[in-house]
Design an enzyme around this catalytic site. Structure first.
Site, short mmCIF file in Angstrom:
data_model
loop_
_atom_site.label_atom_id
_atom_site.label_comp_id
_atom_site.label_asym_id
_atom_site.label_seq_id
_atom_site.Cartn_x
_atom_site.Cartn_y
_atom_site.Cartn_z
N ASP A 102 0.86 -1.19 0.00
CA ASP A 102 0.00 0.00 0.00
C ASP A 102 0.90 1.23 0.00
O ASP A 102 1.86 1.31 0.77
CB ASP A 102 -0.92 0.04 1.22
CG ASP A 102 -1.95 1.14 1.09
OD1 ASP A 102 -3.02 0.88 0.50
OD2 ASP A 102 -1.70 2.27 1.57
N GLU A 104 1.03 5.58 0.03
CA GLU A 104 0.35 6.86 0.22
C GLU A 104 1.10 7.89 -0.62
O GLU A 104 2.32 7.79 -0.82
CB GLU A 104 0.34 7.28 1.69
CG GLU A 104 -0.39 6.29 2.60
CD GLU A 104 -1.84 6.05 2.21
OE1 GLU A 104 -2.50 7.01 1.73
OE2 GLU A 104 -2.31 4.92 2.40
N ASP A 202 -2.00 1.66 -6.93
CA ASP A 202 -0.67 1.75 -6.35
C ASP A 202 0.42 1.41 -7.37
O ASP A 202 1.41 2.14 -7.51
CB ASP A 202 -0.55 0.82 -5.13
CG ASP A 202 -1.59 1.13 -4.08
OD1 ASP A 202 -1.24 1.74 -3.06
OD2 ASP A 202 -2.77 0.76 -4.27
N HIS A 258 -5.78 4.88 5.68
CA HIS A 258 -4.83 5.69 4.93
C HIS A 258 -3.47 5.79 5.61
O HIS A 258 -2.65 6.62 5.22
CB HIS A 258 -5.38 7.07 4.60
CG HIS A 258 -6.48 7.03 3.58
ND1 HIS A 258 -6.27 6.62 2.28
CD2 HIS A 258 -7.80 7.32 3.68
CE1 HIS A 258 -7.42 6.68 1.63
NE2 HIS A 258 -8.36 7.08 2.45
N ASP A 263 -3.04 -0.16 6.19
CA ASP A 263 -3.81 -0.62 5.03
C ASP A 263 -3.20 -1.89 4.44
O ASP A 263 -3.93 -2.81 4.04
CB ASP A 263 -3.88 0.47 3.96
CG ASP A 263 -4.89 1.57 4.32
OD1 ASP A 263 -5.57 1.44 5.33
OD2 ASP A 263 -4.96 2.56 3.55
#
Length: 324
Positions: A102, A104, A202, A258, A263
């Site tokens: 994951d 961000e 992603d 998040h 996540d």
């Protein structure tokens, strides 16, 4: 070390559940994978993020929270009867280990930042035979095109300015991640790997685009993956965001939405649950891994644009030797 369990507020308290309406809304599952940037960006959001709109929202991050909670509660109720609560050995998979990712990335409320830059890279390793998470990795990443995080991004991700200021750029972080995988024995004989994400954003959009303009060679294990959301929809003929599907599977959501690491760990737990339900995970998408030399030889206007952006962020990063 794996992140500790943390209590989660009961977001469902006081929510009015309209299961019939939600079941009708959730029944339609796309026959093909989502492929456009806009669809992937919208598809990757969860209940904490306001729906994509033509005009930017005039209120804060949690606009429409009550309506989102009602939708979430109804979806969980509609999904729960799909899962068998009995324990059984996980289905035999085509790979020995899953690398559950994951990311961000930089963002603002208007969704106008270009280019988008990864600011957190997290991964959880799942041993498919043992059906367990055996290790995890988390690293913050220094953005260079938009080095100051937007307040919206800080609120959404929980990532603080000082954390990215102290971080390395994407190239060195990918090299550290590769070295960590090697230390974990992921490149030993007999080990087969498959990346897993919740939606393809992603790896298909975020990493692929940034590696292209930064002139970073992606490792092969990040060029094919299982989109667990697509696999979930194909298996159960239902759609939902990550938290909805985790809780519908009878699992307690752990951590902050998040947070890249949280996540990734929740996605890994859901993947294990699906394997225990007899699901065999399949590759859903592959992205061509063009060698850097070939990218550079193509030249042209797009190549000059990419070169100038990479130059403004401190030069190119060729990781081919590290990822050989």
């Amino acid at each position: 070390a794996l992140s500790q369990d943390r209590p989660t507020p009961n977001a469902l308290r006081g929510a009015a559940v309209d299961a019939a309406a939600t079941a009708a809304e959730a029944a339609a599952v796309p026959a093909v994978a989502v492929t456009t940037v806009e669809e992937l960006q919208a598809d990757s959001q969860d209940i904490a993020y306001a729906p994509m709109a033509r005009d930017p929202p005039k209120t804060g991050l949690h606009e429409g929270a009550a309506a989102q909670q009602r939708h979430h509660a109804a979806a969980v109720t509609a999904f729960k009867n799909m899962f068998d609560s009995s324990q059984r050995p996980p289905a035999q998979q085509k790979f020995t280990h899953l690398l559950v990712y994951d990311f961000e990335a930089t963002c603002n409320k208007q969704r106008s930042l270009q280019p988008v830059e990864i600011i957190e890279l997290s991964c959880a390793i799942v041993d498919c035979k043992a059906a367990s998470i055996i290790n995890s990795f988390q690293a913050y990443v220094l953005p260079t095109e938009h080095p100051e995080l937007d307040p919206f991004c800080i609120e959404l991700t929980g990532i603080q300015q000082q954390q990215v200021d102290a971080a390395q750029q994407l190239g060195p972080v990918l090299a550290r991640h590769h070295a960590w995988l090697q230390e974990c024995g992921m490149f030993e004989q007999g080990v087969t790997l498959m990346a897993v994400t919740w939606t393809s954003w992603d790896l298909a959009i975020c990493l692929c685009a940034e590696c292209a303009w930064r002139k970073i060679q992606r490792p092969d294990y990040l060029c094919s993956w299982v989109d667990l959301k697509q696999q979930f929809g194909a298996t159960y003929k239902q759609r939902g965001n990550l938290r909805t599907c985790v809780e519908a599977a009878g699992l307690r959501w752990q951590g902050r939405q998040h947070s890249g690491l949280d996540d990734a760990l929740n996605t890994a737990r859901l993947a294990i649950k699906l394997m225990q339900q007899g699901v065999v995970l399949e590759v859903t998408q592959t992205s061509e891994n063009v060698p850097l030399q070939q990218q550079q030889s193509q030249g042209g206007a797009s190549g000059e644009s990419s070169k100038s952006r990479a130059g403004s962020s401190g030069g190119s990063s060729d990781l081919k030797q590290q990822f050989g």
